[in-house]
Design a protein around this motif. Structure first.
Motif, mmCIF file in Angstrom:
data_model
loop_
_atom_site.group_PDB
_atom_site.id
_atom_site.type_symbol
_atom_site.label_atom_id
_atom_site.label_comp_id
_atom_site.label_asym_id
_atom_site.label_seq_id
_atom_site.Cartn_x
_atom_site.Cartn_y
_atom_site.Cartn_z
ATOM 1 N N PRO A 97 0.834 -1.215 0.000
ATOM 2 C CA PRO A 97 0.000 0.000 0.000
ATOM 3 C C PRO A 97 0.867 1.264 0.000
ATOM 4 N N LEU A 98 0.686 2.090 -1.009
ATOM 5 C CA LEU A 98 1.537 3.271 -1.155
ATOM 6 C C LEU A 98 1.265 4.323 -0.100
ATOM 7 N N ASP A 99 0.060 4.305 0.499
ATOM 8 C CA ASP A 99 -0.268 5.312 1.501
ATOM 9 C C ASP A 99 0.176 4.926 2.899
ATOM 10 N N GLY A 100 0.881 3.794 3.013
ATOM 11 C CA GLY A 100 1.373 3.371 4.317
ATOM 12 C C GLY A 100 0.360 2.629 5.152
ATOM 13 N N SER A 101 -0.835 2.384 4.630
ATOM 14 C CA SER A 101 -1.855 1.661 5.381
ATOM 15 C C SER A 101 -1.511 0.178 5.435
ATOM 16 N N PRO A 102 -2.069 -0.578 6.391
ATOM 17 C CA PRO A 102 -1.773 -2.009 6.497
ATOM 18 C C PRO A 102 -2.261 -2.777 5.273
ATOM 19 N N LEU A 103 -1.537 -3.823 4.904
ATOM 20 C CA LEU A 103 -1.954 -4.665 3.792
ATOM 21 C C LEU A 103 -3.277 -5.354 4.116
ATOM 22 N N PHE A 104 -3.366 -5.940 5.314
ATOM 23 C CA PHE A 104 -4.611 -6.560 5.782
ATOM 24 C C PHE A 104 -5.310 -5.563 6.709
ATOM 25 N N CYS A 105 -5.830 -4.511 6.126
ATOM 26 C CA CYS A 105 -6.341 -3.401 6.931
ATOM 27 C C CYS A 105 -7.621 -3.749 7.679
ATOM 28 N N GLY A 106 -8.317 -4.848 7.299
ATOM 29 C CA GLY A 106 -9.529 -5.245 7.999
ATOM 30 C C GLY A 106 -9.342 -6.461 8.881
ATOM 31 N N LEU A 107 -8.097 -6.855 9.111
ATOM 32 C CA LEU A 107 -7.808 -8.087 9.845
ATOM 33 C C LEU A 107 -8.232 -7.967 11.304
ATOM 34 N N GLN A 108 -9.015 -8.940 11.758
ATOM 35 C CA GLN A 108 -9.474 -8.975 13.148
ATOM 36 C C GLN A 108 -8.950 -10.187 13.898
ATOM 37 N N ARG A 109 -8.787 -11.323 13.214
ATOM 38 C CA ARG A 109 -8.340 -12.556 13.853
ATOM 39 C C ARG A 109 -7.158 -13.125 13.071
ATOM 40 N N LEU A 110 -6.065 -13.371 13.772
ATOM 41 C CA LEU A 110 -4.837 -13.871 13.147
ATOM 42 C C LEU A 110 -4.369 -15.125 13.878
ATOM 43 N N TYR A 111 -4.233 -16.220 13.117
ATOM 44 C CA TYR A 111 -3.728 -17.483 13.652
ATOM 45 C C TYR A 111 -2.396 -17.763 12.950
ATOM 46 N N TRP A 112 -1.313 -17.615 13.678
ATOM 47 C CA TRP A 112 0.024 -17.600 13.092
ATOM 48 C C TRP A 112 0.840 -18.781 13.609
ATOM 49 N N THR A 113 1.315 -19.621 12.682
ATOM 50 C CA THR A 113 2.162 -20.762 13.035
ATOM 51 C C THR A 113 3.579 -20.489 12.568
ATOM 52 N N GLU A 114 4.512 -20.441 13.504
ATOM 53 C CA GLU A 114 5.906 -20.200 13.164
ATOM 54 C C GLU A 114 6.548 -21.480 12.629
ATOM 55 N N SER A 115 7.402 -21.330 11.638
ATOM 56 C CA SER A 115 8.166 -22.462 11.126
ATOM 57 C C SER A 115 9.298 -22.777 12.105
ATOM 58 N N PRO A 116 9.925 -23.956 11.992
ATOM 59 C CA PRO A 116 11.045 -24.279 12.882
ATOM 60 C C PRO A 116 12.224 -23.334 12.727
ATOM 61 N N ILE A 117 12.280 -22.587 11.639
ATOM 62 C CA ILE A 117 13.380 -21.633 11.437
ATOM 63 C C ILE A 117 13.137 -20.376 12.247
ATOM 64 N N GLY A 118 11.938 -19.830 12.188
ATOM 65 C CA GLY A 118 11.599 -18.651 12.964
ATOM 66 C C GLY A 118 12.062 -17.374 12.294
ATOM 67 N N SER A 119 11.302 -16.304 12.521
ATOM 68 C CA SER A 119 11.648 -15.000 11.962
ATOM 69 C C SER A 119 10.860 -13.942 12.716
ATOM 70 N N SER A 120 10.953 -12.698 12.250
ATOM 71 C CA SER A 120 10.191 -11.593 12.845
ATOM 72 C C SER A 120 9.047 -11.145 11.940
ATOM 73 N N ASP A 121 8.677 -11.976 10.956
ATOM 74 C CA ASP A 121 7.646 -11.582 9.996
ATOM 75 C C ASP A 121 6.302 -11.311 10.667
ATOM 76 N N LEU A 122 6.030 -11.978 11.782
ATOM 77 C CA LEU A 122 4.759 -11.766 12.474
ATOM 78 C C LEU A 122 4.548 -10.303 12.831
ATOM 79 N N LEU A 123 5.611 -9.617 13.204
ATOM 80 C CA LEU A 123 5.493 -8.223 13.632
ATOM 81 C C LEU A 123 5.042 -7.314 12.504
ATOM 82 N N CYS A 124 5.170 -7.780 11.250
ATOM 83 C CA CYS A 124 4.724 -6.975 10.107
ATOM 84 C C CYS A 124 3.236 -7.133 9.838
ATOM 85 N N VAL A 125 2.607 -8.150 10.426
ATOM 86 C CA VAL A 125 1.220 -8.460 10.121
ATOM 87 C C VAL A 125 0.284 -8.095 11.276
ATOM 88 N N ILE A 126 0.843 -7.793 12.442
ATOM 89 C CA ILE A 126 0.014 -7.390 13.583
ATOM 90 C C ILE A 126 -0.322 -5.912 13.438
#
Length: 436
Positions: A97-126
């Motif tokens: 999004p060019l205006d800086g708004s969230p990609l999932f701007c209507g997201l209310q419920r997030l179920y996130w499973t981390e891989s065995p490698i792990g990363s910080s990608d979750l922080l981009c989706v909250i």
């Protein structure tokens, strides 16, 4: 799926309201036209050059880019398994999004499973709009002090970061499952590096420049959090003891907490005291629902009538209390008198589930149970009721159940469930059991 243009917006909203990104299904790649081209994960968990080129080529197409942004804005519930997307891709997509708004701007419920490698990608989706978050990570492998310390530090830091990213979060679940057996970097390093990216909240000042409004501090709090769930395949007193400080400063908001461990290990075969290990939870005065389930406990956990009444003092608004674990046979469990005191101290409608109780010692059952005519107790489940009686004068189960129902008028006979264990006077060996 083909639909008439008139119904396109209704159909797309219905189809994209809940999406799942997992093995064999990735609707994001379908929209970008690269399904089947992207690898699930790159070697060593790094974003491969090939995947990066494919992704950037797809994103250069404005129609595909706009389509992806539009469909993602419709998502309300997202189930995401990071094992199917290499680390580093989600931060790129979230900058669409060019205006800086969230990609999932209507997201209310997030179920996130981390891989065995792990990363910080979750922080981009909250985002600030998220109200329910479930995070599934590798198991903590209790018994190793350094691993448990890393696990606890990860949980505390993640909750504090979430308080900045999603202050309106109402439900939070932290689940540690069986991924630990295949973690390539080792358990301690896994939790030390997981979601380790720093978090800052920036705002634009009157001069048009951005400055940090909030940074990561120990005082950060989730002002809207109502429910906290902590589950682990394996747990120990250290994990249980730290559960109360996973979400700091929640006394004014938290109403429900559930802690569940399938395998609860006590180092050195000691007998831990429940109260000492949940002392951090006793400051949460507004708790209405508390569930603590500890499976495969050996040896047992100490829980006495004094501890039982401390819970009543700590949680006066309690409506549902479930304590499920093996009771230490060397510690006298709560008695019927303390049951009456507990009910009188907690007047709210209640379901009560306890591991064990000390039963009446004589046939004068009514004299040992404090009557509470105004009680709103509607369900009572006691794992075991221990009775010290002689062989020729066992106390009938019906007498106990009827006495309980008379003491607490809100209870019906079918709503009282207990198992009576008859013991020889002065011994700890059961000579017979019965259930109501």
């Amino acid at each position: 799926m083909l639909v008439c243009k008139i119904f396109f917006f209704y159909a797309s909203a219905a189809l994209w309201r809940t999406i799942a990104i997992h093995q064999g299904e990735n609707p994001l790649w379908v929209v970008l036209g690269i399904a089947g081209q992207m690898r699930n994960s790159a070697p060593a968990g790094q974003l491969g050059q090939r995947d990066l080129l494919i992704l950037h080529k797809a994103l250069r197409d404005p129609i595909r880019r706009n389509n992806l942004a539009y469909y993602c804005s419709l998502v309300c519930s997202l189930l995401f398994d990071t094992g199917v997307i290499a680390p580093g891709i989600m931060p790129i997509l979230c900058r669409l999004p060019l205006d800086g708004s969230p990609l999932f701007c209507g997201l209310q419920r997030l179920y996130w499973t981390e891989s065995p490698i792990g990363s910080s990608d979750l922080l981009c989706v909250i985002y600030a709009c998220v109200e329910e978050l479930t995070v599934i990570v590798g198991q903590n492998h209790c018994g190793a002090t350094r691993i448990e310390a890393a696990y606890t530090h990860w949980a505390q830091q993640l909750v504090t970061k979430i308080s900045l990213l999603s202050p309106s979060l109402r439900h939070l679940s932290l689940i540690s499952n069986g991924l630990g057996a295949i973690i390539p970097t080792g358990h301690r390093r896994y939790f030390c590096e997981l979601h380790s990216a720093p978090v800052h909240v920036y705002v634009k000042d009157t001069h048009g420049s951005y400055r940090a409004k909030h940074t990561l501090t120990a005082e950060s709090t989730l002002n809207a959090l109502r429910e906290l769930n902590i589950y682990a395949d394996y747990g120990s007193p250290k994990i249980l003891n730290n559960a109360g400080i996973v979400a700091p400063h929640l006394e004014a908001t938290l109403q429900a907490i559930r802690i569940s461990m399938d395998h609860f290990t006590v180092p050195g075969n000691k007998h831990p005291e429940l109260i000492k290990n949940i002392s951090g939870l006793l400051t949460l005065r507004r708790l209405m629902r508390v569930s603590i389930t500890l499976g495969n406990v050996f040896p047992g956990i100490r829980f006495s009538d004094r501890d039982f009444l401390r819970l009543a003092n700590a949680w006066p608004l309690i409506q549902y209390l479930k304590l499920s674990f093996r009771q230490d046979i060397c510690t006298m469990p709560p008695n019927m008198a303390s049951l009456g005191s507990f009910i009188s101290m907690c007047p709210s409608p209640m379901h009560l589930i306890l591991p064990a109780m000390q039963g009446p010692q004589t046939h004068g059952v009514l004299s040992e149970i404090k009557k509470c005519p105004s009680s709103k107790l509607s369900l009572l489940n006691i794992g075991r009721v221990y009775l010290n009686v002689s062989d020729n004068s066992p106390l009938p189960v019906n007498d106990i159940v009827l006495a309980i129902c008379e003491a607490f008028p809100g209870l019906n006979y079918p709503e009282v469930r207990l198992e009576v264990v008859y013991l020889q006077s002065g011994s700890h060996a059961a000579v017979g059991t019965a259930a109501a």
